[in-house]
Design an enzyme around this catalytic site. Structure first.
Site, PDB file in Angstrom:
ATOM      1  N   CYS A  46    -111.453  28.536 -48.531  1.00 30.98           N
ATOM      2  CA  CYS A  46    -112.631  28.915 -47.740  1.00 30.98           C
ATOM      3  C   CYS A  46    -112.306  29.285 -46.295  1.00 30.98           C
ATOM      4  O   CYS A  46    -112.654  30.374 -45.835  1.00 30.98           O
ATOM      5  CB  CYS A  46    -113.638  27.760 -47.731  1.00 30.98           C
ATOM      6  SG  CYS A  46    -114.378  27.413 -49.336  1.00 30.98           S
ATOM      7  N   HIS A  78    -117.702  26.535 -41.037  1.00 32.62           N
ATOM      8  CA  HIS A  78    -116.393  26.120 -41.573  1.00 32.62           C
ATOM      9  C   HIS A  78    -115.206  26.785 -40.873  1.00 32.62           C
ATOM     10  O   HIS A  78    -114.161  27.021 -41.464  1.00 32.62           O
ATOM     11  CB  HIS A  78    -116.336  26.394 -43.085  1.00 32.62           C
ATOM     12  CG  HIS A  78    -115.370  25.467 -43.803  1.00 32.62           C
ATOM     13  ND1 HIS A  78    -114.953  25.689 -45.097  1.00 32.62           N
ATOM     14  CD2 HIS A  78    -114.760  24.319 -43.404  1.00 32.62           C
ATOM     15  CE1 HIS A  78    -114.112  24.728 -45.470  1.00 32.62           C
ATOM     16  NE2 HIS A  78    -113.980  23.891 -44.452  1.00 32.62           N
TER      17      HIS A  78
END
Length: 463
Positions: free
Chosen positions: A76, A132
């Protein structure tokens, strides 16, 4: 004195011209899914056979361009870093030999993000969903080019669920909160991100995104809305109003719900009268889990996220820009997430940074239907900090092979070579290579050029 007088006369004209340019630039809506595999959407062979048709998302392909060889990183944070900076993720955020709980993961402040590129020319920028890319002071979205943000600082698997039946209060675990901030302000923590909130988070992300679009559509500046959804990441908790609707399980419910949310966004853009002047993108940060006992489908590709096979790297990418991108176009040319930066910049006639190595290829001719070839024919494949392989045209060389996330890897042996046209499942290790020994030359050339470039790059300063 004459020069000064001329400048005074010209400055209102220049200001007016700049205002016209800003107004005429297209809005951009970019939906970024989380662990969403190649095989989920109807236009990629999924949809109904996954338990939930996806007509709204499929419509983007019908009205624009569908890529079948769009690649990302296998994880990710690296994938999002590439997308946001137009650079190999290894240049932007990963520090070698960092401690496991390194608090400085994410983008360094020196990076010039896509949001900053657009903000510099007058775009209003908003992020609604999962970030993130940094969760310490100075590294939140509103420190990196976004005017406003509502969502999650980290991934859902980094939440310590306080409503877990096995949670122990004296564990010392710090809960993740939903957060919000505006540029120049310190982010605020809102409610605790528990399983109940998880079930409603994508609904709220959609609401915040629609509110932003409605507000900014009334203004003089174009807008950039980044919408990173979360619920296709584990744990899979559909909204209470959606749960059980498909009758095909939680993941199918979430797939149906996501298609409905995208439909709302598309409808809102149409009702506001800005459809023709809005670039709409749907893509994913990496492949899904896949495999027995796992939710998610990577279609015809082998492997899952965090692995070296195509299922980790090859994900959906759809883009629509009415009257600019021809409808019903499909391309199997190689494109990477880091290329979105340079391609959008070219389509908008913007200059990308020249004070650093930029890896972003310009595919504007491909996207706009002026060419059937992309500007890229190779990719170096990473898992985290480690190079695990190289792709060149339809060939792939792997130094490490991992079937599924968490399983043991095959490594320390001669590299494997795969012809992805003949063997898309990457099953026939070395078999085709015996008669195609020439393939070593271009693949190793790509690797050596990349390694030399990384060696020359001192890396971004880390404030």
């Amino acid at each position: 004195m004459k020069k000064l007088f001329l400048l005074i006369l010209l400055s209102p004209l220049a200001f007016a011209q700049d205002a016209v340019e800003r107004k005429n630039r297209p809005n951009i809506v970019l939906i970024l899914m989380d662990n969403f595999g190649y095989g989920e959407l109807g236009v990629y062979g999924g949809g109904a056979i996954r338990g939930a048709p996806t007509p709204n998302i499929d419509s983007i392909a019908h009205e624009g361009l569908q890529l079948t060889n769009y690649n990302v990183d296998a994880m990710c944070t690296p994938s999002r870093a590439s997308l946001m900076t137009g650079r190999q993720s290894i240049r932007t955020r990963l520090q070698k030999d960092a401690p496991p709980r390194d608090p400085w993961y994410g983008l360094t402040l020196w990076e010039h993000t896509l949001a900053e590129l657009l903000s510099d020319v007058g775009y209003s920028t908003g992020l609604f969903g999962k970030w993130h890319l940094g969760d310490t002071e100075g590294r939140f979205p509103t420190d990196q080019g976004f005017d406003e943000w509502w969502g999650l600082p980290r991934s859902s698997d980094r939440s310590f669920w306080p409503d877990s039946a096995s949670y122990q209060k004296d564990s010392g675990a710090q809960f993740m909160h939903v957060m919000t901030s505006k540029r120049g302000e310190k982010p605020k923590e809102l409610e605790v991100y528990g399983r109940e909130k998880r079930a409603t988070i994508d609904r709220e992300i959609t609401n915040h995104a629609i509110d932003f679009i409605q507000r900014k559509a009334k203004g003089d500046n174009p807008f950039f809305a980044l919408i990173p959804y979360t619920q296709t990441h584990t744990p899979h908790d559909p909204h209470p109003n959606t749960k059980g609707k498909t009758g095909n399980g939680d993941f199918a419910d979430i797939l149906a719900q996501t298609d409905a949310y995208v439909g709302e966004l598309l409808s809102e853009i149409k009702e506001l009268g800005i459809r023709d002047n809005t670039i709409f993108i749907f893509t994913s940060d990496n492949g899904g889990y896949g495999g027995i006992g796992r939710e998610g489908s990577n279609g015809p590709w082998r492997g899952s996220l965090f692995t070296s096979y195509e299922g980790a790297y090859r994900v959906p990418f759809l883009i629509r820009w009415p009257d600019q991108i021809p409808p019903r176009q499909k391309s199997n040319e190689i494109v990477h997430a880091m290329d979105v930066y340079g391609t959008l910049a070219s389509m908008l006639d913007l200059k990308i940074p020249n004070d650093r190595i930029m890896d972003s290829a310009d595919h504007s001719d491909l996207f706009l239907g002026k060419s059937d070839k992309s500007a890229r024919e190779s990719i170096v494949l990473y898992i985290g900090n480690e190079i695990v392989g190289v792709k060149w045209r339809n060939w792939k060389m792997l130094f490490k092979e991992t079937e599924r996330i968490g399983e043991k890897a095959i490594a320390g042996i001669d590299p494997a070579f795969y012809n992805l046209y003949k063997d898309p499942q990457e099953q026939e290790r070395l078999r085709h290579y015996i008669q195609d020994t020439w393939i070593e030359v271009p693949l190793y050339n790509v690797l050596e050029e990349h390694q030399a470039s990384i060696a020359k790059d001192a890396g971004a300063p880390n404030p």
